[in-house]
Design a protein around this motif. Structure first.
Motif: not given
Length: 183
Positions: A60-62, A138-143, A161-163
């Motif tokens: 998981v990458m943030f 999985q990549i999450y982008v800081c909202q 997997n970008l959310k």
């Protein structure tokens, strides 16, 4: 008889302890905060992520603050306010616009490192990002960072997997990971 009951109680307590340990054991997962938008640090992040994807069950990458422009698709545009447009002018427009953190020398350092990478068959940032996607990273982008800097999910790269997510999501992921990194 008392000895047997005491032994049974100890075994039951040990079983309960083992179950608690199992329930709280970290998952076979790596969680990573990627804050830097520098090319060399992004390369390191994706090299680690793709290597870990071969070893761990989940990676998981943030992405937060200065790393987010690397995920922007330069061919996608959205309506923005004046401040967001200013950020867009000052920040890289996608992964290809990133610079080295050291010895960039007006882009010469970047060209030199890319030439050396090619000579040594090291994947480019774009290739590493594709490999990460193919590996299920999985990549999450800081909202919050996207809101502050004027980015929208509609302008991000096509990545399976970008959310977007908040810090609580990263902390939940990191809390159950065998390893957590900050780059």
């Amino acid at each position: 008889m008392a000895d047997i009951k005491e032994l049974e109680a100890q075994v039951a307590a040990l079983k309960a302890d083992v179950e608690t340990l199992k329930a709280n054991a970290p998952e076979d997962k790596l969680s990573m905060v990627v804050m830097s938008g520098d090319l060399d640090k992004l390369l390191a992040s994706f090299i680690i992520a793709t290597g870990a994807a071969a070893m761990f069950e989940k990676v998981v990458m943030f992405f937060t603050f200065w790393s987010i422009p690397a995920l922007k698709d330069p061919n996608k545009t959205v309506s923005k306010d004046a401040v967001s447009k200013m950020f867009e002018l000052m920040l890289p427009n996608g992964a290809d616009g990133t610079k080295l953190s050291q010895m960039n020398m007006g882009g010469m350092g970047k060209a030199m490192i890319q030439s050396i990478m090619k000579k040594h068959n090291v994947m480019s940032l774009g290739q590493l990002m594709k490999t990460a996607a193919d590996s299920g990273v999985q990549i999450y982008v800081c909202q919050m960072s996207m809101d502050l800097m004027g980015y929208k999910m509609e302008e991000m790269i096509d990545y399976p997997n970008l959310k977007s997510a908040g810090v609580a999501k990263f902390l939940a992921e990191a809390g159950t990971s065998k390893a957590s990194l900050f780059i």
